[in-house]
Write an enzyme that holds these catalytic residues in place. Structure first.
Site, PDB file in Angstrom:
ATOM      1  N   GLU A 145     -32.964  53.091   4.082  1.00  0.00           N
ATOM      2  CA  GLU A 145     -31.839  53.890   3.598  1.00  0.00           C
ATOM      3  C   GLU A 145     -32.107  55.318   4.056  1.00  0.00           C
ATOM      4  OE1 GLU A 145     -29.402  55.058  -0.468  1.00  0.00           O
ATOM      5  OE2 GLU A 145     -31.572  54.808  -0.540  1.00  0.00           O
ATOM      6  N   ASP A 148     -35.371  51.596  -0.226  1.00  0.00           N
ATOM      7  CA  ASP A 148     -34.515  52.537  -0.945  1.00  0.00           C
ATOM      8  C   ASP A 148     -35.073  53.953  -0.857  1.00  0.00           C
ATOM      9  OD1 ASP A 148     -32.383  53.105  -3.054  1.00  0.00           O
ATOM     10  OD2 ASP A 148     -34.207  53.770  -4.079  1.00  0.00           O
TER      11      ASP A 148
END
Length: 619
Positions: A327, A265
């Site tokens: 990401e 993330d």
């Protein structure tokens, strides 16, 4: 850290057609006129073709655990609910599931504020439930990828509790702390003065992604800590080697339990400018009323790549080709290439290519833009495998972003075709295959997402793309037996659901199944070189996948407009030139028998996929 189908009663003949589709999906073989025929040489070659590690051509499926399946009746999805639905994922053709954070968390940002990296939040289950999910997935050849949030923790994590307790605490330097600057100092802006404490203000103009200054004052230590995102998500100090060791240990905990890898993330944000220079202003203000800033000092700093190389080395010590997915919202393909490690290929195996699916103009298709991004991914990544994505838990669903209200079904099929026939790994988001829509809250009091709470009404948050999965037309769409669910079930769930679409041969769900089955069985769609065709056409995107291992080449043509478009495709020197053409998949009835690359008339938003050089039955 971005449908409504008319149903009719299903006749016996419809059921037979469904069975035929499922059989074709399970046993798809280009060039076979009957399943009982002796395999052609191309089929034999396919059995021995080595197209790399499992992740290279995988279809990944993101699951937001709160919203997939509730097994306990509390209105919140959980791990055992995911396990219950593995057979559906197997029937769809999914190779791996990425589960958004299921760790213990205060749920301020619904799991992206982690308070313990080595456990499971009780509302989702237990570590034993995760072990069971991994084992059951393995039985179905479905791997489990976990979301790993390394930029920040929850402010309730013991690391931060210790860090914030005293400047002398051994963990104080595990987070990014600063004394601030005098409020009456030179160059202090009016914005900084809004956050004055004890005569001190934040050291710069950095803004939190959830509103307000990115610096939060803690009286106990008389310092500010930095938080790129919500104030309950303090940033870890990755310049401290102890932080890297602790985070790598947390990853090893799950690798030892059998997870196939991690989705990382907000990974470009690990490091901040050590000089804490002000970000350049981009002009205007955002939904929270803060100035819009560029992020040259808070994202994608060079230091992060050293960490990625060490992480790759750590992960590769495990068997089974564990994978690191990033990401990675980046400005261009050149920046994306750096996340692979460039020509050395020593960083992430699959940084997400957000350029194609989230390229800025989300209210219409643009053939030229798609063509550019596909070609760049093919030619500017040093041979690395792209990972394309059109949907995730942070963005309005592609159904709504690309829709024109009239041709939504056809447009959704175009996006699916690009995702699953281009040379890339593919990342889906739960419900994408059904045509689930974004169901944005109508009132501020109904908003759960913190960015929607702080940004209303300009920013309504991300609840709309996180609503419960639509399984059937029963109570709560089959998601939960609870009287209420954590987010409301969309009103169209009576018609847009797995049960209804599985028995409708021409549904979007069955379109996805056919595309996935095609790429699984044909090395050409997995490994064939991708060549852009008809490069100057402003309305139609066309490309060739050159044949692999004796399999024919495949041509894809997609009409990006609401008007019929007639094309003639010249393969030039590409593989398959001058040979016969067979339609293998299309949503245009008039093209099902097409056998030519000349004068093909594509209806509005039509998708057509043809095979070059070997005659087979059309689909």
């Amino acid at each position: 850290m971005t449908i409504k189908l008319r149903r009719s009663n299903t006749s016996t003949s419809s059921w037979l057609r469904v069975l035929a589709i499922l059989a074709a999906s399970a046993l798809w073989t280009y060039g076979s006129h009957a399943l009982s025929q002796t395999p052609q040489p191309s089929s034999v070659a396919a059995a021995t073709h080595n197209d790399g590690p499992w992740w290279k051509h995988a279809v990944f499926y993101e699951i937001y655990p709160r919203s997939f399946q509730d097994s306990t009746g509390d209105g919140i999805g959980d791990l055992n609910g995911i396990t219950q639905r593995l057979d559906y994922l197997k029937s769809l053709g999914i190779d791996a599931i990425w589960i958004a954070p299921m760790y213990p968390s205060p749920q301020v940002d619904f799991g992206y504020d982690i308070s313990d990296y080595q456990s499971v939040d009780p509302q989702y289950g237990t570590v034993a439930d995760m072990d069971h999910l991994i084992a059951e997935g393995k039985q179905r050849n479905i791997r489990v990828i976990l979301d790993m949030v390394l930029n920040h923790t929850s402010d309730k994590h013991q690391w931060f509790i210790d860090s914030a307790s005293s400047r002398s605490n051994p963990k104080h330097d595990w987070y990014v702390w600063n004394d601030g600057v005098p409020a009456n100092g030179p160059n202090v802006t009016a914005y900084q003065k809004r956050f004055e404490h004890e005569g001190r203000v934040p050291p710069n103009n950095w803004v939190s992604g959830f509103g307000g200054s990115a610096w939060e004052w803690v009286p106990a230590v008389h310092q500010f800590y930095y938080h790129k995102f919500y104030k309950q998500q303090p940033d870890l100090n990755w310049r401290n080697p102890a932080v890297e060791k602790a985070c790598f240990d947390a990853m090893r905990f799950w690798l030892d339990r059998g997870v196939a890898g991690f989705r990382l993330d907000a990974i470009p944000t690990l490091f901040e400018d050590p000089k804490l220079r002000n970000e350049p202003e981009a002009g205007g203000i955002n939904a929270q009323g803060d100035p819009n800033l560029k992020d040259i000092y808070t994202s994608n700093l060079p230091d992060v790549h050293d960490v990625m190389r060490r992480m790759r080395t750590m992960v590769e010590k495990y068997p089974g080709n564990r994978v690191l997915i990033g990401e990675t919202y980046l400005p261009d393909t050149a920046a994306l290439n750096e996340w692979y490690g460039g020509a050395k290929h020593d960083e992430l195996q699959l940084p997400m290519d957000m350029l194609l699916g989230f390229h800025g103009d989300h209210d219409k298709l643009d053939a030229a833009s798609f063509r550019t991004f596909l070609n760049d991914a093919e030619t500017k990544l040093n041979g690395s495998q792209p990972l394309f994505v059109f949907d995730n838990h942070d963005n309005v669903r592609s159904w709504d972003r690309y829709s024109d209200s009239e041709h939504n079904q056809a447009i959704a099929r175009i996006l699916a075709a690009v995702l699953l026939t281009s040379r890339s790994a593919a990342l889906m988001y739960y419900g994408e295959e059904l045509g689930m829509v974004t169901s944005t809250p109508k009132r501020k009091e109904d908003v759960k997402d913190p960015i929607g709470v702080t940004g209303w009404p300009k920013e309504k948050g991300r609840d709309g793309e996180r609503t419960p999965m639509q399984w059937d037309d029963s109570k709560n769409a089959g998601f939960s037996e609870s009287s209420t669910t954590w987010l409301p079930v969309p009103s169209n769930s009576a018609t847009i659901n797995v049960k209804a679409e599985e028995i409708e041969p021409d549904s979007l769900l069955n379109w996805y199944k056919q595309l996935i089955a095609m790429r699984k069985s044909d090395p050409t769609l997995r490994d064939g070189k991708q060549v852009i065709l008809d490069e100057s056409n402003p309305s139609v995107l066309s490309y060739l996948r050159e044949g692999v291992a004796g399999h024919p080449s495949v041509v894809v043509a997609l009409n990006f407009t609401a008007q019929p478009q007639t094309i003639s495709l010249d393969l030039g020197k590409a593989s398959g030139s001058g040979k016969a053409v067979t339609t293998v998949l299309t949503n245009a009835p008039g093209l099902k028998q097409n056998t030519s690359l000349q004068n093909i008339t594509l209806p509005p938003y039509a998708s057509w996929i043809g095979q070059i050089g070997q005659i087979g039955s059309s689909k």
